[in-house]
Design a protein around this motif. Structure first.
Motif: not given
Length: 142
Positions: A71-75, A77-78, A123, A126-127, A130-131
């Motif tokens: 699981e990726k946080t926003t930072p 993911r960046v 970005f 991928n977001w 993942d949803r």
């Protein structure tokens, strides 16, 4: 972790949508004939699809080792998007310069512009991916 079939679905859908968006944008932005834009975008997409699989597999293994989850946080993911594009830039720069018969500098400017587009696209894609296709472990952590 994602299955091989899921990774293949991810890579193919990412590249097909990317080609549809990037080909006309590159032709317009760089004043290229449509054929040259298509060759650059499709060749880049093909290399990127292979790189995508290898990079994401390695990134996920690193995530599990360091964080215990994919699981990726926003930072994260960046960072994921930035490092993906830097690797792709190193691979594609000489090929673009050679094909278009332009300097490395001109190819770098073109490649950076495409990388910026693809970073933003990666970005968002991928977001959304993942949803639409969440992993079961993420449901357990919610």
């Amino acid at each position: 972790m994602r299955t091989t079939a899921d990774r293949i679905r991810h890579a193919i859908s990412f590249e097909v949508i990317g080609i549809i968006l990037a080909t006309p944008l590159a032709a317009f932005a760089f004043h290229l004939p449509g054929e040259d834009s298509a060759v650059i975008v499709v060749a880049s997409a093909t290399v990127a699809m292979i790189w995508n699989y290898v990079y994401n597999l390695g990134f996920d293994h690193l995530m599990v080792r360091v964080r215990g989850t994919t699981e990726k946080t926003t930072p994260i993911r960046v960072a994921h998007a930035v490092f993906f594009e830097l690797g792709l830039l190193a691979i594609m720069l000489p090929a673009i310069a050679w094909y278009l018969q332009i300097s490395i500098w001109q190819a770098l400017v073109m490649d950076i512009a495409l990388a910026v587009f693809y970073m933003a696209y990666a970005f968002v894609f991928n977001w959304a991916y993942d949803r639409v296709f969440p992993l079961p472990e993420w449901q357990e952590n919610a």
